[in-house]
Scaffold this motif. Sequence first.
Motif, mmCIF file in Angstrom:
data_model
loop_
_atom_site.group_PDB
_atom_site.id
_atom_site.type_symbol
_atom_site.label_atom_id
_atom_site.label_comp_id
_atom_site.label_asym_id
_atom_site.label_seq_id
_atom_site.Cartn_x
_atom_site.Cartn_y
_atom_site.Cartn_z
ATOM 1 N N ALA A 98 0.690 -1.253 -0.142
ATOM 2 C CA ALA A 98 0.169 -0.182 0.086
ATOM 3 C C ALA A 98 0.728 1.133 0.030
ATOM 4 O O ALA A 98 0.723 2.391 -0.701
ATOM 5 N N GLU A 99 1.922 1.231 0.852
ATOM 6 C CA GLU A 99 2.743 2.383 0.889
ATOM 7 C C GLU A 99 3.489 2.774 -0.503
ATOM 8 O O GLU A 99 3.763 3.838 -0.646
ATOM 9 N N ILE A 100 3.826 1.561 -1.097
ATOM 10 C CA ILE A 100 4.584 1.581 -2.197
ATOM 11 C C ILE A 100 3.799 2.150 -3.459
ATOM 12 O O ILE A 100 4.230 2.855 -4.305
ATOM 13 N N ILE A 101 2.460 1.853 -3.268
ATOM 14 C CA ILE A 101 1.628 2.296 -4.408
ATOM 15 C C ILE A 101 1.427 4.040 -4.264
ATOM 16 O O ILE A 101 1.412 4.558 -5.117
ATOM 17 N N ASP A 102 1.548 4.140 -2.772
ATOM 18 C CA ASP A 102 1.424 5.705 -2.767
ATOM 19 C C ASP A 102 2.683 6.536 -3.253
ATOM 20 O O ASP A 102 2.687 7.539 -3.745
ATOM 21 N N ASP A 103 4.058 5.906 -2.904
ATOM 22 C CA ASP A 103 5.109 6.272 -3.406
ATOM 23 C C ASP A 103 5.027 6.607 -5.027
ATOM 24 O O ASP A 103 5.418 7.495 -5.655
ATOM 25 N N THR A 104 4.629 5.401 -5.635
ATOM 26 C CA THR A 104 4.500 5.380 -7.165
ATOM 27 C C THR A 104 3.534 6.393 -7.667
ATOM 28 O O THR A 104 3.853 6.922 -8.601
ATOM 29 N N ILE A 105 2.516 6.723 -7.035
ATOM 30 C CA ILE A 105 1.430 7.494 -7.561
ATOM 31 C C ILE A 105 2.169 9.020 -7.476
ATOM 32 O O ILE A 105 2.097 9.788 -8.308
ATOM 33 N N GLU A 106 3.031 9.166 -6.239
ATOM 34 C CA GLU A 106 3.724 10.509 -6.091
ATOM 35 C C GLU A 106 4.836 10.883 -7.220
ATOM 36 O O GLU A 106 4.940 11.907 -7.819
ATOM 37 N N LEU A 107 5.544 9.825 -7.532
ATOM 38 C CA LEU A 107 6.617 9.862 -8.671
ATOM 39 C C LEU A 107 6.010 9.851 -10.032
ATOM 40 O O LEU A 107 6.612 10.487 -10.823
ATOM 41 N N ARG A 108 4.939 9.201 -10.059
ATOM 42 C CA ARG A 108 4.308 9.184 -11.410
ATOM 43 C C ARG A 108 3.718 10.567 -11.731
ATOM 44 O O ARG A 108 4.023 10.916 -12.886
ATOM 45 N N ASN A 109 3.209 11.190 -10.860
ATOM 46 C CA ASN A 109 2.558 12.408 -11.028
ATOM 47 C C ASN A 109 3.893 13.475 -11.256
ATOM 48 O O ASN A 109 3.441 14.555 -11.915
ATOM 49 N N LYS A 110 4.986 13.177 -10.728
ATOM 50 C CA LYS A 110 5.881 14.310 -10.760
ATOM 51 C C LYS A 110 6.570 14.169 -11.975
ATOM 52 O O LYS A 110 7.189 15.063 -12.852
ATOM 53 N N TYR A 111 6.862 12.812 -12.685
ATOM 54 C CA TYR A 111 7.738 12.640 -13.673
ATOM 55 C C TYR A 111 7.208 12.004 -14.843
ATOM 56 O O TYR A 111 7.364 12.589 -15.994
ATOM 57 N N VAL A 112 6.045 11.378 -14.882
ATOM 58 C CA VAL A 112 5.292 11.147 -16.194
ATOM 59 C C VAL A 112 3.749 10.875 -15.898
ATOM 60 O O VAL A 112 2.935 9.930 -15.787
#
Length: 259
Positions: A98-112
Amino acid sequence: MSTLLFDEIVFGPIHSRRLGTSLGMNLLPYDGKVCSFNCIYCECGYNEDGRTKTELPNRKNVKAALEHKLLKLKEENLKIDVITFAGNGEPTLHPHFAEIIDDTIELRNKYVPEAKISVLSNAMHIGKESVFNALKKVENNILKLDSANIETVRLIDQPNSPTYNIERQIEFFKKFEGNFILQTMFVRGSHNGKIVDNTTEEEVNGWLDIIKMTHPKEVMIYTIDRETPEKNLEKVPLEELKQIGKKVEQLGIKINIAG
């Protein structure tokens, strides 16, 4: 024996038959397989052939690996359609999924920001609140159901829980209120002397009944494309997949077919 294992946390981009240009995420060991299913068609091989003592990657390392890769893609001006959690087994087994999904959403929104996030899951663990809530956050919550018949599921998917049952899975699917994609592998052949075939009229009708009950926003159907640990399996012809797909379309549901 099939031994296609992913030796990195982040791999690709690769071309996915169903998702387009995909950056893969592996939350399981790089040198083995960890899964709660033991599918006879799995490209990673059987669970018993992929045993490992290697620990799962931790949340910090997963985030760092993904950010590093996304920065590299940006430097090279390479576009991706999707970030896909799959890898060497079942991604929702990671204790910090669950926490990794939150991190991924954050990075996705920032870079792609144009890329979608997909999770390919066997759906065994969607009854866990943290997994359920995490899956609700991603664009492509792709959940497996290969048959409406528990005996067929036990033959093809070999879930490791003796309490796994179709009725409970249906109730879990309903809780997503249509915000999920149902994925099904159609295959024929034999395993341990038993006939394997989830394309019969009885099988397909039972599967369609579950689609009617759960109302997924999309259905993905596919057949084997790589080496399988069970050698007595064969592809289902694309034309037959299309005929099954038409029955899904008649229900008003989007169909994605990969032959």
